[in-house]
Scaffold this motif. Structure first.
Motif, PDB file in Angstrom:
ATOM      1  N   GLU A 133       4.893  -9.636 -42.904  1.00  0.00           N
ATOM      2  CA  GLU A 133       5.729  -8.743 -42.098  1.00  0.00           C
ATOM      3  C   GLU A 133       6.429  -9.242 -41.004  1.00  0.00           C
ATOM      4  OE1 GLU A 133       3.210  -5.790 -40.448  1.00  0.00           O
ATOM      5  OE2 GLU A 133       1.813  -7.085 -40.404  1.00  0.00           O
TER       6      GLU A 133
ATOM      7  N   CYS B  91      13.142 -10.734 -35.642  1.00  0.00           N
ATOM      8  CA  CYS B  91      12.069 -10.645 -34.539  1.00  0.00           C
ATOM      9  C   CYS B  91      12.040 -12.214 -33.761  1.00  0.00           C
ATOM     10  CB  CYS B  91      10.491 -10.484 -34.996  1.00  0.00           C
ATOM     11  SG  CYS B  91      10.032 -11.664 -36.423  1.00  0.00           S
ATOM     12  N   CYS B  95       7.372 -14.690 -32.143  1.00  0.00           N
ATOM     13  CA  CYS B  95       6.896 -13.651 -32.799  1.00  0.00           C
ATOM     14  C   CYS B  95       5.370 -14.399 -33.182  1.00  0.00           C
ATOM     15  CB  CYS B  95       7.316 -13.205 -34.004  1.00  0.00           C
ATOM     16  SG  CYS B  95       6.387 -11.837 -34.939  1.00  0.00           S
ATOM     17  N   ARG B  97       3.314 -13.299 -35.484  1.00  0.00           N
ATOM     18  CA  ARG B  97       2.877 -13.441 -36.811  1.00  0.00           C
ATOM     19  C   ARG B  97       3.738 -14.558 -37.575  1.00  0.00           C
ATOM     20  NH1 ARG B  97       3.021  -6.941 -38.172  1.00  0.00           N
ATOM     21  NH2 ARG B  97       4.168  -6.559 -36.230  1.00  0.00           N
ATOM     22  N   GLN B  98       4.616 -15.261 -36.911  1.00  0.00           N
ATOM     23  CA  GLN B  98       5.527 -15.968 -37.080  1.00  0.00           C
ATOM     24  C   GLN B  98       4.716 -17.161 -38.290  1.00  0.00           C
ATOM     25  OE1 GLN B  98       7.858 -17.763 -34.348  1.00  0.00           O
ATOM     26  NE2 GLN B  98       9.271 -19.015 -35.471  1.00  0.00           N
ATOM     27  N   CYS B 101       3.978 -15.886 -42.240  1.00  0.00           N
ATOM     28  CA  CYS B 101       5.184 -15.025 -42.461  1.00  0.00           C
ATOM     29  C   CYS B 101       6.014 -15.559 -43.496  1.00  0.00           C
ATOM     30  CB  CYS B 101       5.519 -14.381 -41.302  1.00  0.00           C
ATOM     31  SG  CYS B 101       6.971 -13.285 -41.619  1.00  0.00           S
ATOM     32  N   ARG B 104       9.840 -14.751 -42.712  1.00  0.00           N
ATOM     33  CA  ARG B 104      10.284 -15.744 -41.726  1.00  0.00           C
ATOM     34  C   ARG B 104      10.610 -17.016 -42.120  1.00  0.00           C
ATOM     35  NH1 ARG B 104      11.017 -15.040 -36.419  1.00  0.00           N
ATOM     36  NH2 ARG B 104      11.689 -16.947 -35.498  1.00  0.00           N
TER      37      ARG B 104
HETATM   38  S1  FES Z   1       6.808 -10.504 -38.305  1.00  0.00           S
HETATM   39 FE1  FES Z   1       7.907 -11.767 -36.829  1.00  0.00          FE
HETATM   40  S2  FES Z   1       7.758 -13.727 -38.074  1.00  0.00           S
HETATM   41 FE2  FES Z   1       7.700 -12.179 -39.331  1.00  0.00          FE
END
Ligand code: FES
Ligand code: FES
Lengths: 133, 133
Positions: A133, B91, B95, B97-98, B101, B104
């Motif tokens: 995500e 994002c 971020c 969760r980078q 991801c 990303r």
């Molecule tokens: S949700 Fe932020 S890099 Fe994927």
DNA sequence: CTTATCCTTACTATTTTAGTCAGGTTTAAA
DNA sequence: TTTAAACCTGACTAAAATAGTAAGGATAAG
């Protein structure tokens, strides 16, 4: 020049289906797993199906699955469908002033490099990643 | 993923100033020549100046000119200023969760190829073209 | 002192994107 | 054969981003 939420959702959904290549997955299930608003995802999936990337089964136990294997579908194709085009240009490709237009020549170069990059990334290459995500 | 009108105007204005490197050009003049709404262009030019790409002179006979030579300014830099960033990601770059991801990682690859392409195009390379709109 | 220009901020209108809703169609299974 | 789970479609609404406008102040040439 940001990618739309719609496209991002679509890519995530396609990766999820690539992981689950053997199963039929319903929109409800997919929307929950990927935290995507269900009716919005429904539209996106319909577009991807119409474009020939997915096949659907109706009725109970129905849902979606990839039409081709994860190593045959590129992210470029997915994005092209969802974004309409990968070109950042504002005017149509048949624009009369296209020849000799400086801005256009720049934007066309951008398109070429994006296309080259994305046509080399297959869904298969992305299913190893842990978060989507 | 289209480029904004604002950015397109900005690129065109920069190319025009590159052609006229020896002169100071007023916004009024520039807006007429390039068919850009004058007060809109005014905003764009102010941003480019604040970012250090232009220098301005106030008062009668005032106007704008490039701060550096046309062979020292890349379109990448111009677009980066006007678009805020060249990354298509939704994002922020920090971020949480980078890492891991999938989406990303795809968007980052796009950014790299755009940057590579644009950092190789200088204003000088574009002043030969005949049309700019 | 007057006028041409840049400069800044705030505002409005338009367009695009994101998301919702309502209702129809197909099909597995009880 | 009825029910319910799914897809399917098109129209609608809300929110956000973009494009453009307006008003007035600051600076400098003549
Ligand atoms: S949700 Fe932020 S890099 Fe994927
Ligand atoms: S105005 Fe259409 S290509 Fe430049």
């Amino acid at each position: 020049m940001r990618v739309s939420q719609r496209t991002e959702y679509g890519i995530r959904a396609m990766i999820a289906l690539a992981r689950d290549f053997d199963d039929v997955v319903s929109i409800k299930e997919l929307a929950e797993r990927e935290a995507i608003p269900e009716p919005f995802l429904e539209q996106i999936m319909a577009d991807l199906r119409r474009a020939g990337l997915l096949k659907s089964t109706r009725g109970p136990y129905g849902g979606y699955r990839l039409k081709s294997a994860p190593d045959e579908i590129t992210v470029g194709r997915v994005m092209e469908i969802l974004e309409g085009t990968l070109s950042p240009a504002r005017c149509a490709s048949g624009c009369a002033r296209q020849r000799g237009c400086s801005t256009r020549s720049v934007l066309d170069r951008i398109e070429r490099s994006i296309t080259e990059t994305l046509d080399d990334i297959y869904l298969k290459d992305l299913i190893g990643d842990t978060v989507d995500e």
